[in-house]
Motif scaffolding. Structure first.
Motif, mmCIF file in Angstrom:
data_model
loop_
_atom_site.group_PDB
_atom_site.id
_atom_site.type_symbol
_atom_site.label_atom_id
_atom_site.label_comp_id
_atom_site.label_asym_id
_atom_site.label_seq_id
_atom_site.Cartn_x
_atom_site.Cartn_y
_atom_site.Cartn_z
ATOM 1 N N PRO A 1 -1.550 -2.523 -9.969
ATOM 2 C CA PRO A 1 -2.546 -1.869 -9.115
ATOM 3 C C PRO A 1 -3.813 -2.721 -9.018
ATOM 4 C CG PRO A 1 -1.679 -0.347 -10.761
ATOM 5 C CD PRO A 1 -1.246 -1.716 -11.174
ATOM 6 N N VAL A 2 -4.267 -2.991 -7.793
ATOM 7 C CA VAL A 2 -5.455 -3.830 -7.603
ATOM 8 C C VAL A 2 -6.511 -3.169 -6.728
ATOM 9 C CG1 VAL A 2 -4.244 -6.004 -7.981
ATOM 10 C CG2 VAL A 2 -4.339 -5.019 -5.677
ATOM 11 N N GLY A 3 -6.198 -2.060 -6.089
ATOM 12 C CA GLY A 3 -7.162 -1.392 -5.233
ATOM 13 C C GLY A 3 -6.768 0.050 -5.001
ATOM 14 N N ALA A 4 -7.762 0.897 -4.680
ATOM 15 C CA ALA A 4 -7.472 2.310 -4.443
ATOM 16 C C ALA A 4 -8.547 2.921 -3.561
ATOM 17 C CB ALA A 4 -7.385 3.075 -5.764
ATOM 18 N N VAL A 5 -8.161 3.941 -2.833
ATOM 19 C CA VAL A 5 -9.105 4.706 -2.034
ATOM 20 C C VAL A 5 -8.737 6.178 -2.137
ATOM 21 C CG1 VAL A 5 -7.784 4.511 0.131
ATOM 22 C CG2 VAL A 5 -10.261 4.878 0.211
ATOM 23 N N LEU A 6 -9.744 7.035 -2.276
ATOM 24 C CA LEU A 6 -9.574 8.488 -2.300
ATOM 25 C C LEU A 6 -10.464 9.075 -1.218
ATOM 26 C CD1 LEU A 6 -9.887 9.149 -6.170
ATOM 27 C CD2 LEU A 6 -7.783 8.751 -4.860
ATOM 28 N N SER A 7 -9.908 9.903 -0.351
ATOM 29 C CA SER A 7 -10.706 10.529 0.697
ATOM 30 C C SER A 7 -10.220 11.954 0.915
ATOM 31 C CB SER A 7 -10.626 9.722 2.001
ATOM 32 O OG SER A 7 -9.297 9.713 2.514
ATOM 33 N N LEU A 8 -11.068 12.763 1.549
ATOM 34 C CA LEU A 8 -10.747 14.165 1.767
ATOM 35 C C LEU A 8 -11.351 14.657 3.066
ATOM 36 C CD1 LEU A 8 -13.210 16.317 -0.313
ATOM 37 C CD2 LEU A 8 -13.030 13.869 -0.775
ATOM 38 N N ARG A 9 -10.777 15.722 3.580
ATOM 39 C CA ARG A 9 -11.290 16.395 4.771
ATOM 40 C C ARG A 9 -11.580 17.840 4.421
ATOM 41 N NH1 ARG A 9 -6.839 14.981 9.334
ATOM 42 N NH2 ARG A 9 -5.754 16.496 8.041
ATOM 43 N N LEU B 1 0.851 -1.177 0.000
ATOM 44 C CA LEU B 1 0.000 0.000 0.000
ATOM 45 C C LEU B 1 0.889 1.230 0.000
ATOM 46 C CD1 LEU B 1 -2.263 -2.013 0.722
ATOM 47 C CD2 LEU B 1 -3.177 -0.288 2.283
ATOM 48 N N ARG B 2 0.637 2.129 -0.918
ATOM 49 C CA ARG B 2 1.417 3.354 -0.972
ATOM 50 C C ARG B 2 0.506 4.523 -1.298
ATOM 51 N NH1 ARG B 2 2.080 5.186 -6.159
ATOM 52 N NH2 ARG B 2 1.960 3.678 -7.872
ATOM 53 N N LEU B 3 0.952 5.728 -0.977
ATOM 54 C CA LEU B 3 0.188 6.924 -1.290
ATOM 55 C C LEU B 3 0.136 7.125 -2.800
ATOM 56 C CD1 LEU B 3 1.580 9.298 1.467
ATOM 57 C CD2 LEU B 3 -0.715 8.330 1.379
ATOM 58 N N VAL B 4 -1.041 7.552 -3.299
ATOM 59 C CA VAL B 4 -1.179 7.863 -4.720
ATOM 60 C C VAL B 4 -0.340 9.096 -5.026
ATOM 61 C CG1 VAL B 4 -2.780 8.383 -6.594
ATOM 62 C CG2 VAL B 4 -3.529 6.936 -4.692
ATOM 63 N N GLN B 5 0.386 9.047 -6.114
ATOM 64 C CA GLN B 5 1.218 10.177 -6.523
ATOM 65 C C GLN B 5 0.469 11.044 -7.538
ATOM 66 O OE1 GLN B 5 4.338 10.597 -4.972
ATOM 67 N NE2 GLN B 5 3.379 8.940 -3.790
ATOM 68 N N ASP B 6 0.842 12.316 -7.595
ATOM 69 C CA ASP B 6 0.208 13.250 -8.526
ATOM 70 C C ASP B 6 0.826 13.090 -9.913
ATOM 71 O OD1 ASP B 6 -1.161 15.284 -9.746
ATOM 72 O OD2 ASP B 6 -0.001 16.904 -8.824
ATOM 73 N N THR B 7 0.520 11.943 -10.535
ATOM 74 C CA THR B 7 1.017 11.654 -11.879
ATOM 75 C C THR B 7 -0.125 11.111 -12.729
ATOM 76 O OG1 THR B 7 1.619 9.358 -11.377
ATOM 77 C CG2 THR B 7 3.295 11.061 -10.958
ATOM 78 N N LEU C 1 -7.499 15.581 -5.702
ATOM 79 C CA LEU C 1 -7.523 15.090 -4.327
ATOM 80 C C LEU C 1 -6.126 14.720 -3.837
ATOM 81 C CD1 LEU C 1 -10.795 12.953 -4.265
ATOM 82 C CD2 LEU C 1 -10.425 15.269 -3.415
ATOM 83 N N VAL C 2 -5.286 14.222 -4.726
ATOM 84 C CA VAL C 2 -3.916 13.927 -4.328
ATOM 85 C C VAL C 2 -3.199 15.214 -3.921
ATOM 86 C CG1 VAL C 2 -1.673 13.112 -5.170
ATOM 87 C CG2 VAL C 2 -3.750 11.826 -5.701
ATOM 88 N N ARG C 3 -3.523 16.321 -4.588
ATOM 89 C CA ARG C 3 -2.888 17.592 -4.248
ATOM 90 C C ARG C 3 -3.451 18.164 -2.955
ATOM 91 N NH1 ARG C 3 -4.310 18.902 -9.913
ATOM 92 N NH2 ARG C 3 -2.589 18.192 -11.225
ATOM 93 N N THR C 4 -4.782 18.112 -2.786
ATOM 94 C CA THR C 4 -5.387 18.742 -1.611
ATOM 95 C C THR C 4 -5.338 17.853 -0.377
ATOM 96 O OG1 THR C 4 -7.625 17.939 -2.175
ATOM 97 C CG2 THR C 4 -6.964 20.093 -3.057
ATOM 98 N N ASP C 5 -5.360 16.544 -0.561
ATOM 99 C CA ASP C 5 -5.415 15.597 0.558
ATOM 100 C C ASP C 5 -4.456 14.434 0.308
ATOM 101 O OD1 ASP C 5 -8.163 16.295 2.271
ATOM 102 O OD2 ASP C 5 -8.278 16.877 0.162
ATOM 103 N N PRO C 6 -3.161 14.717 0.243
ATOM 104 C CA PRO C 6 -2.192 13.677 -0.133
ATOM 105 C C PRO C 6 -2.153 12.486 0.808
ATOM 106 C CG PRO C 6 -1.077 15.631 0.739
ATOM 107 C CD PRO C 6 -2.515 16.005 0.526
#
Length: 289
Positions: free
Chosen positions: A67-75, A3-9, A50-55
């Motif tokens: 890649p087999v799974g992903a989650v995006l969330s924000l505050r 599991l790793r953080l999504v990069q802005d690419t 979202l990667v930029r605002t909530d890395p």
């Protein structure tokens, strides 16, 4: 499994959308159209936004480099939002969805309120209910607009909006859901066809429209909300199906407008809420809510 953080690419954004398409395909086959999470043009931009605002709220799961799974969330001002949680079918049933949700929920620790849209899947409903969300059944309105039903007195003026209306937008957001959309309005302004504004002595509100889709609507009264919805539907191009999503029971004003203009209701899953009641009058965006 890594599991790793999504990069802005572009590569990571494409990977998230590839997983989402694969994950939603079974729902499209068994329960009507797959859940709406924005127009195709805006999905990659949404991920990178979202990667930029909530890395720290965006994670990607990889198995053997794939890649087999992903989650995006924000505050947003004490409100935690789950924008997307997807796992490829062949990787499901092994706890990966739970692990991704835990990572996203940890990012929202300290937020008193939470929102998410739940697809029409028993597994998804179980997952989010066990996570403490109250599930409110939701509907969508779809079909061609019968313009004979669009008669409106027009006593509340509606006009195009732009970035100069951010104070009004944030003010309405805070009143209805306790938190402004903040930087998300920049994304919506850049990827929706138009923003409609109503601002009168009786109250205020706004609505984003993109083609035939009403993407987000918020107002301080049902009367203003109905006026905005009618105006948005009146602007749907001829020959294009309209789509108004995520109506809970508190949005009967929207159901009435939709039925007046010939749209058909269908169930689409749930609106999941934690620590708050359904905002009303309010039609959430499927991803940014």
């Amino acid at each position: 499994m890594i599991l790793r953080l999504v990069q802005d690419t572009a590569a990571d954004a494409e990977a998230v959308q590839h997983i989402a398409r694969a994950s939603f395909a079974p729902l499209a086959d068994s329960a009507g159209p797959a859940p709406q999470d924005g127009p195709p043009v805006g999905r990659l931009a949404r991920t990178r936004h979202l990667v930029r605002t909530d890395p720290q709220g965006c994670w990607l799961a990889e198995s053997d480099g794939e890649p087999v799974g992903a989650v995006l969330s924000l505050r947003r001002e004490g409100l935690w939002i789950l924008a997307l949680l997807v796992v490829r079918p062949e990787a499901q049933g092994h706890g990966l969805g739970r692990l991704l949700l835990e990572r996203a929920a940890a990012y929202g620790r300290g937020c008193l309120r939470g929102m998410l849209c739940v697809p029409p899947s028993p597994a998804a409903a179980r997952r989010y209910r066990l996570a403490g969300f109250t599930l409110h059944p939701a509907m969508a309105l779809t079909g061609r607009v019968d313009r004979a039903g669009l008669l409106d007195p027009g006593d509340i003026p509606v006009h195009p909006g732009n970035a100069s209306h951010r104070h009004l937008l944030d003010s309405v957001d805070r009143r209805l859901r306790g938190a402004a959309h903040g930087p998300d309005h920049e994304l919506m302004l850049g990827h929706c066809e138009e923003l409609l504004i109503a601002d009168a002595l009786a109250g205020s509100g706004y609505c984003y429209r993109d083609g035939g889709e009403v993407r987000l609507l918020a107002a301080t009264s049902k009367r203003i909300a109905a006026r905005l919805l009618r105006e948005a539907l009146a602007r749907v191009p001829d020959g294009v199906d309209a789509h108004v999503g995520h109506l809970t029971a508190e949005q009967e004003w929207a159901l009435d407008v939709g039925l007046e203009v010939g749209l058909s209701p269908r169930t689409v899953g749930f609106l999941g809420l934690r620590g708050m009641r359904p905002p009303a009058p309010y039609l959430p965006d499927g991803a940014l809510l």
